[in-house]
Design an enzyme around this catalytic site. Structure first.
Site, mmCIF file in Angstrom:
data_model
loop_
_atom_site.group_PDB
_atom_site.id
_atom_site.type_symbol
_atom_site.label_atom_id
_atom_site.label_comp_id
_atom_site.label_asym_id
_atom_site.label_seq_id
_atom_site.Cartn_x
_atom_site.Cartn_y
_atom_site.Cartn_z
ATOM 1 N N MET A 98 -37.628 62.038 25.221
ATOM 2 C CA MET A 98 -37.890 60.617 24.977
ATOM 3 C C MET A 98 -36.604 59.926 24.505
ATOM 4 S SD MET A 98 -41.799 60.298 23.731
ATOM 5 C CE MET A 98 -41.576 60.643 22.002
ATOM 6 N N GLY B 5 -30.515 69.178 19.065
ATOM 7 C CA GLY B 5 -31.662 69.955 19.551
ATOM 8 C C GLY B 5 -31.839 69.754 21.058
ATOM 9 N N HIS B 6 -31.750 68.502 21.503
ATOM 10 C CA HIS B 6 -31.863 68.238 22.950
ATOM 11 C C HIS B 6 -30.696 68.882 23.704
ATOM 12 C CE1 HIS B 6 -34.034 64.589 21.262
ATOM 13 N NE2 HIS B 6 -34.925 65.059 22.119
ATOM 14 N N VAL C 52 -33.297 73.629 16.297
ATOM 15 C CA VAL C 52 -31.959 73.457 15.696
ATOM 16 C C VAL C 52 -32.159 72.745 14.357
ATOM 17 C CG1 VAL C 52 -29.676 72.414 15.997
ATOM 18 C CG2 VAL C 52 -30.910 73.325 17.980
ATOM 19 N N HIS D 72 -30.252 64.351 20.199
ATOM 20 C CA HIS D 72 -29.522 65.012 19.111
ATOM 21 C C HIS D 72 -29.185 66.438 19.561
ATOM 22 C CE1 HIS D 72 -33.355 66.900 18.413
ATOM 23 N NE2 HIS D 72 -33.930 65.743 18.131
ATOM 24 N N SER E 189 -35.763 63.059 16.169
ATOM 25 C CA SER E 189 -35.396 61.635 16.246
ATOM 26 C C SER E 189 -36.010 60.874 15.081
ATOM 27 C CB SER E 189 -35.884 61.044 17.560
ATOM 28 O OG SER E 189 -35.292 61.757 18.625
ATOM 29 N N GLY F 234 -38.558 72.239 23.221
ATOM 30 C CA GLY F 234 -38.183 72.755 21.908
ATOM 31 C C GLY F 234 -39.355 73.445 21.219
HETATM 32 O O1 PAF Z 1 -41.230 66.297 23.152
HETATM 33 C C1 PAF Z 1 -41.041 65.165 23.667
HETATM 34 O O2 PAF Z 1 -39.975 64.561 23.551
HETATM 35 C C2 PAF Z 1 -42.166 64.521 24.458
HETATM 36 O O3 PAF Z 1 -43.414 64.823 23.917
HETATM 37 C C3 PAF Z 1 -42.122 64.879 25.963
HETATM 38 C C4 PAF Z 1 -42.320 66.360 26.201
HETATM 39 C C5 PAF Z 1 -40.787 64.429 26.557
HETATM 40 C C6 PAF Z 1 -43.245 64.141 26.707
HETATM 41 O O4 PAF Z 1 -43.133 62.772 26.566
#
Ligand code: PAF
Length: 282
Positions: free
Chosen positions: A30, A36-37, A178, A34, A188, A149
């Site tokens: 979304m 973690g992503h 993380v 950060h 976030s 995650g």
């Molecule tokens: O974990 C997230 O950021 C959201 O729930 C996802 C998996 C992108 C679905 O909108």
């Protein structure tokens, strides 16, 4: 890195990779990215020839009065980070394209049971929104694998169940959480915390660690441990929605002989709702 925001453009970008037999990994997000992503991206790049990241703040997974409108949106910084991380394709669909009709009259997908417990009890409809948007993204991108995650452990299990029940040919990989140096899981929503709340937020993981230590020491009075953890959180002004000791495999309440457990908690702190978990192998 290419960036597309419509389904036809996404399909055009994916086509040559498919023709060459290259594998594709999807990292659904979304945004407001950060470390973690970026860990998910790193893992995706290790496992597939091509990495696609989607950024879509999905309205159907937010309940009334939740933070959909104020959810942090940082598109320029996100794109910059993804470019630097070696992502091949960024997909940022618009809400009107993902949900052209009134979501109330649209087809949705639901994973019963698992979705109604824990966070599902406090956020009715949340996992239905997650499952629906993830299934749409899977159909749109048709990845070979997708990464999520482990901080959102219940979400990870909901998606695994969705993929198994609907026979989707997509491997789902969970990636470890993380953390900040004091243990706080990156999220976030940490941006909602003021400095005092941020300092106290570290108690969340400390309590999960204490519960894990109690289990490791041989205690099996699960309800008592959960209660102690909830009390310790409340003493620091963190308001628990729940603290729960469950089985890792299906989040069912454990029996005395279960060895693979997980302690999960969700708390409210100022404007933020924080979730975290601590797996325990006995
Ligand atoms: O974990 C997230 O950021 C959201 O729930 C996802 C998996 C992108 C679905 O909108």
């Amino acid at each position: 890195m290419r960036s597309v925001d419509t389904l036809p453009a996404l399909r055009r970008a994916l086509h040559p990779w498919r023709m060459r037999g290259q594998t594709v990994a999807l990292v659904p997000t979304m945004g407001n990215l950060h470390r973690g992503h970026l860990k998910l991206v790193e893992e995706a790049r290790r496992r597939a020839d091509r990495t696609v990241v989607s950024i879509f703040v999905n309205p159907t997974q937010f309940g009334p009065g939740e933070d959909f409108a104020s959810y942090p949106r940082t598109p320029e910084q996100d794109a910059e980070q993804l470019r630097a991380a070696g992502v091949d394709l960024l997909y940022q669909p618009a809400v009107r394209d993902m949900y052209p009709a009134d979501p109330a009259t649209m087809t949705f997908v639901e994973v019963p049971g698992l979705s109604e417990d824990l966070c599902g009890r406090f956020r009715p409809g949340h996992f239905r929104g997650v499952a629906t948007v993830v299934l749409k993204l899977f159909h749109q991108v048709q990845p070979d694998l997708a990464l999520f995650g482990e901080k959102d452990y219940q979400q990870l299990l909901v998606i695994r169940r969705l993929v198994a029940d609907l026979d989707l040919p997509i491997a789902i990989h969970g990636v470890p959480t993380v953390r900040e140096p004091d243990g706080l899981a990156l999220s976030s929503r940490n941006a909602y915390l003021n400095p005092d709340e941020r300092r106290r937020a570290a108690r969340l993981y400390a309590c999960l660690e204490a519960a894990a230590a109690a289990l490791g020491a041989g205690r099996r009075d699960f309800a008592q441990i959960e209660g102690e953890c909830a009390e310790a959180l409340a003493a620091e002004g963190l308001k628990p929605d729940y603290v729960a000791i469950r089985r890792q495999s299906d989040l069912a309440p454990p029996g005395a002989d279960d060895r693979r457990l997980i302690v999960l908690a969700a708390v409210r702190l100022g404007r933020a709702r924080l979730i975290d978990n601590r797996p325990v192998e006995l």
